[in-house]
Design a protein around this motif. Structure first.
Motif, PDB file in Angstrom:
ATOM      1  N   HIS A  65      15.943 -29.225  10.710  1.00  0.00           N
ATOM      2  CA  HIS A  65      15.515 -30.503  11.308  1.00  0.00           C
ATOM      3  C   HIS A  65      14.013 -30.693  11.128  1.00  0.00           C
ATOM      4  CE1 HIS A  65      19.002 -29.977  14.384  1.00  0.00           C
ATOM      5  NE2 HIS A  65      19.431 -30.683  13.345  1.00  0.00           N
ATOM      6  N   CYS A  66      13.243 -29.643  11.394  1.00  0.00           N
ATOM      7  CA  CYS A  66      11.781 -29.736  11.301  1.00  0.00           C
ATOM      8  C   CYS A  66      11.345 -30.083   9.884  1.00  0.00           C
ATOM      9  CB  CYS A  66      11.137 -28.432  11.760  1.00  0.00           C
ATOM     10  SG  CYS A  66      11.366 -28.085  13.522  1.00  0.00           S
ATOM     11  N   VAL A 110      19.291 -33.145  20.454  1.00  0.00           N
ATOM     12  CA  VAL A 110      19.083 -33.475  19.048  1.00  0.00           C
ATOM     13  C   VAL A 110      20.461 -33.777  18.474  1.00  0.00           C
ATOM     14  CG1 VAL A 110      18.297 -32.622  16.805  1.00  0.00           C
ATOM     15  CG2 VAL A 110      17.083 -31.943  18.893  1.00  0.00           C
ATOM     16  N   ILE A 139       5.375 -31.504  15.437  1.00  0.00           N
ATOM     17  CA  ILE A 139       6.387 -30.698  16.106  1.00  0.00           C
ATOM     18  C   ILE A 139       5.638 -29.505  16.700  1.00  0.00           C
ATOM     19  CG2 ILE A 139       8.468 -29.309  15.813  1.00  0.00           C
ATOM     20  CD1 ILE A 139       9.021 -31.147  13.299  1.00  0.00           C
ATOM     21  N   VAL A 187      16.346 -37.726  18.196  1.00  0.00           N
ATOM     22  CA  VAL A 187      15.796 -36.756  19.129  1.00  0.00           C
ATOM     23  C   VAL A 187      15.600 -37.475  20.464  1.00  0.00           C
ATOM     24  CG1 VAL A 187      13.902 -35.160  19.586  1.00  0.00           C
ATOM     25  CG2 VAL A 187      14.616 -35.593  17.217  1.00  0.00           C
ATOM     26  N   LEU A 242      15.369 -28.546  18.104  1.00  0.00           N
ATOM     27  CA  LEU A 242      15.243 -28.745  16.666  1.00  0.00           C
ATOM     28  C   LEU A 242      15.452 -27.428  15.940  1.00  0.00           C
ATOM     29  CD1 LEU A 242      11.999 -30.922  16.652  1.00  0.00           C
ATOM     30  CD2 LEU A 242      14.316 -31.729  16.170  1.00  0.00           C
TER      31      LEU A 242
END
Length: 183
Positions: free
Chosen positions: A11-12, A126, A44, A88, A7
């Motif tokens: 993305h996070c 991902v 995460i 993911v 990630l």
């Protein structure tokens, strides 16, 4: 379509903005299961690891599938703002309330009645795609606060375990879920 093995910060941020995500699993000889998940149930841990708190429900397919084949896919899609689908892929393990490490892992999440498992996923891929086929929809409210959470709070811990015994011991295909040590 962009691919990575972890990630990114972007993305996070996207994941943390989503009120809903989907989890998909399948055992070797079972149906594919795809479930929507919400609430404040996903963390995460690092760019290659996600944990999510699984609440009690009418089925327990994900757990049964992971006992057979430990692969999992999570999907996040933008219903508001810029179009994006983020998938993911990885391998996941199951942590139950009876397991060593449960309390430490659970400390990452708010206290929620009916907490059943924590799934710990190691990410190996991902992938993003445009998401322009996903409709624009506004998030209005969560149903969980008025429906799901009070249901399990009123049962209490013993009632939740009885519910698990009735509804969560076997998958729809008859496979053990591991909810109790002896199933």
């Amino acid at each position: 379509m962009a691919k990575s093995d972890k990630l990114s910060d972007k993305h996070c941020i996207f994941i943390q903005q989503q009120p809903l995500f989907f989890v998909a699993t399948a055992g070797k000889d079972s149906r594919v299961n795809l479930s929507p998940k919400g609430l404040d149930s996903l963390r995460i841990i690092n760019p290659n690891r996600i944990m999510w708190l699984n609440l009690s429900g009418s089925g327990n397919e994900t757990a049964a599938h992971l006992l057979d084949v430990n692969r999992m896919t999570l999907m996040f899609c933008a219903f508001e703002g810029a179009a994006l689908i983020l998938r993911v892929y990885g391998q996941a393990s199951i942590l139950h309330p009876r397991d060593d490490g449960w309390n430490e892992a659970l400390s990452n999440f708010p206290e929620v009645a009916g907490s059943r498992q924590i799934f710990d996923m190691t990410i190996d891929l991902v992938q993003t795609s445009c998401g322009t086929g996903v409709p624009v929809m506004s998030f209005v409210k969560s149903r969980a606060e008025k429906e799901l959470l009070p249901f399990y709070e009123e049962m209490g811990p013993e009632g939740v375990e009885k519910y698990w015994a009735r509804k969560n011991v076997k998958s729809i295909d008859g496979h053990a879920t591991g909810i109790f040590n002896d199933d």
